[in-house]
Design a protein around this motif. Structure first.
Motif, PDB file in Angstrom:
ATOM      1  N   CYS A  49       0.991  -1.040  -0.080  1.00 56.92           N
ATOM      2  CA  CYS A  49      -0.043  -0.127  -0.057  1.00 56.92           C
ATOM      3  C   CYS A  49       0.817   1.316   0.101  1.00 56.92           C
ATOM      4  N   ASN A  50       2.005   1.297   0.677  1.00 52.35           N
ATOM      5  CA  ASN A  50       2.923   2.271   0.740  1.00 52.35           C
ATOM      6  C   ASN A  50       3.656   2.507  -0.626  1.00 52.35           C
ATOM      7  N   LEU A  51       3.824   1.520  -1.201  1.00 53.97           N
ATOM      8  CA  LEU A  51       4.609   1.359  -2.282  1.00 53.97           C
ATOM      9  C   LEU A  51       3.541   1.789  -3.456  1.00 53.97           C
ATOM     10  N   LEU A  52       2.207   1.588  -3.592  1.00 53.73           N
ATOM     11  CA  LEU A  52       1.307   2.089  -4.535  1.00 53.73           C
ATOM     12  C   LEU A  52       1.140   3.627  -4.373  1.00 53.73           C
ATOM     13  N   LEU A  53       1.682   4.082  -3.491  1.00 56.30           N
ATOM     14  CA  LEU A  53       1.644   5.692  -3.306  1.00 56.30           C
ATOM     15  C   LEU A  53       2.570   6.379  -4.638  1.00 56.30           C
ATOM     16  N   HIS A  54       3.436   5.499  -5.129  1.00 55.69           N
ATOM     17  CA  HIS A  54       4.461   5.862  -6.006  1.00 55.69           C
ATOM     18  C   HIS A  54       4.101   5.545  -7.578  1.00 55.69           C
ATOM     19  N   PRO A  55       3.646   6.357  -8.223  1.00 55.62           N
ATOM     20  CA  PRO A  55       2.934   5.734  -9.410  1.00 55.62           C
ATOM     21  C   PRO A  55       4.230   5.237 -10.631  1.00 55.62           C
ATOM     22  N   ASP A  56       5.528   5.543 -10.068  1.00 48.86           N
ATOM     23  CA  ASP A  56       6.409   5.222 -11.040  1.00 48.86           C
ATOM     24  C   ASP A  56       6.870   3.584 -10.931  1.00 48.86           C
ATOM     25  N   LYS A  57       6.275   3.095  -9.922  1.00 45.45           N
ATOM     26  CA  LYS A  57       6.570   1.452  -9.981  1.00 45.45           C
ATOM     27  C   LYS A  57       5.092   0.761 -10.352  1.00 45.45           C
ATOM     28  N   SER A  58       5.497  -0.312 -11.069  1.00 42.78           N
ATOM     29  CA  SER A  58       4.494  -1.176 -11.551  1.00 42.78           C
ATOM     30  C   SER A  58       3.826  -2.044 -10.612  1.00 42.78           C
ATOM     31  N   LYS A  80      -8.090  -9.503  -0.455  1.00 38.69           N
ATOM     32  CA  LYS A  80      -8.577 -10.125   0.803  1.00 38.69           C
ATOM     33  C   LYS A  80      -8.450  -9.036   2.003  1.00 38.69           C
ATOM     34  N   ILE A  81      -7.009  -8.850   2.088  1.00 37.73           N
ATOM     35  CA  ILE A  81      -6.853  -7.566   3.106  1.00 37.73           C
ATOM     36  C   ILE A  81      -7.542  -6.370   2.956  1.00 37.73           C
ATOM     37  N   VAL A  82      -7.185  -5.733   1.935  1.00 44.32           N
ATOM     38  CA  VAL A  82      -7.735  -4.380   1.647  1.00 44.32           C
ATOM     39  C   VAL A  82      -8.973  -4.123   1.023  1.00 44.32           C
ATOM     40  N   GLN A  83      -9.757  -5.271   0.514  1.00 45.57           N
ATOM     41  CA  GLN A  83     -11.073  -5.181  -0.087  1.00 45.57           C
ATOM     42  C   GLN A  83     -11.191  -4.599  -1.367  1.00 45.57           C
ATOM     43  N   LYS A  84     -10.026  -4.291  -1.952  1.00 41.53           N
ATOM     44  CA  LYS A  84      -9.789  -3.721  -3.395  1.00 41.53           C
ATOM     45  C   LYS A  84      -8.636  -4.387  -3.860  1.00 41.53           C
ATOM     46  N   ALA A  88      -7.176  -0.907  -8.156  1.00 42.18           N
ATOM     47  CA  ALA A  88      -8.337  -0.197  -7.730  1.00 42.18           C
ATOM     48  C   ALA A  88      -7.968   0.687  -6.586  1.00 42.18           C
ATOM     49  N   TYR A  89      -7.084   0.162  -5.592  1.00 44.70           N
ATOM     50  CA  TYR A  89      -6.507   1.051  -4.468  1.00 44.70           C
ATOM     51  C   TYR A  89      -5.535   2.113  -5.010  1.00 44.70           C
ATOM     52  N   ARG A  90      -4.902   1.858  -6.031  1.00 42.84           N
ATOM     53  CA  ARG A  90      -4.022   2.846  -6.549  1.00 42.84           C
ATOM     54  C   ARG A  90      -4.981   4.181  -7.145  1.00 42.84           C
ATOM     55  N   LEU A  91      -6.014   3.610  -7.878  1.00 43.69           N
ATOM     56  CA  LEU A  91      -6.951   4.804  -8.411  1.00 43.69           C
ATOM     57  C   LEU A  91      -7.540   5.422  -7.331  1.00 43.69           C
ATOM     58  N   SER A  92      -8.018   4.827  -6.169  1.00 40.98           N
ATOM     59  CA  SER A  92      -8.571   5.498  -5.015  1.00 40.98           C
ATOM     60  C   SER A  92      -7.829   6.673  -4.418  1.00 40.98           C
ATOM     61  N   LEU A  93      -6.497   6.346  -4.478  1.00 46.39           N
ATOM     62  CA  LEU A  93      -5.452   7.177  -3.912  1.00 46.39           C
ATOM     63  C   LEU A  93      -5.596   8.707  -4.696  1.00 46.39           C
TER      64      LEU A  93
END
Length: 95
Positions: A49-58, A80-84, A88-93
């Motif tokens: 989740c922390n790494l998904l804050l950085h759009p430069d990483k796939s 299972k853990i995040v419910q997304k 989808a999590y990255r988009l919600s950020l």
């Protein structure tokens, strides 16, 4: 906590705690309310989740950096853990 991204064997952790693997599992669940494997997955997904804050990483790069060996498994545990899903999590950020 520092080594969550590598394979952590139950026997290895139980030995560090000076316990048999079954005794360690019982003790761990009694004190955390979680299985050891769920705890490790939650740590990995939290890091993802922390790494998904950085759009430069796939997402696949993040998957492997968090210790998962394949994207399917990563997506399954993430959802299972995040419910997304990770995407989808990255988009919600960005909203």
């Amino acid at each position: 906590m520092q080594h969550f991204s590598r394979d952590i064997l139950l026997d290895e952790v139980a030995a560090v705690a000076n316990m048999a693997p079954t005794a360690f599992c019982r003790y761990f669940k009694e004190h955390t309310g979680k299985t050891f494997s769920l705890f490790l997955n939650e740590l990995s997904i939290q890091h993802a989740c922390n790494l998904l804050l950085h759009p430069d990483k796939s997402i696949s790069e993040i998957c492997y950096e968090c210790g998962y060996n394949n994207l399917t498994n990563f997506n399954k545990f993430f959802k299972k853990i995040v419910q997304k899903t990770p995407s989808a999590y990255r988009l919600s950020l960005n909203e």
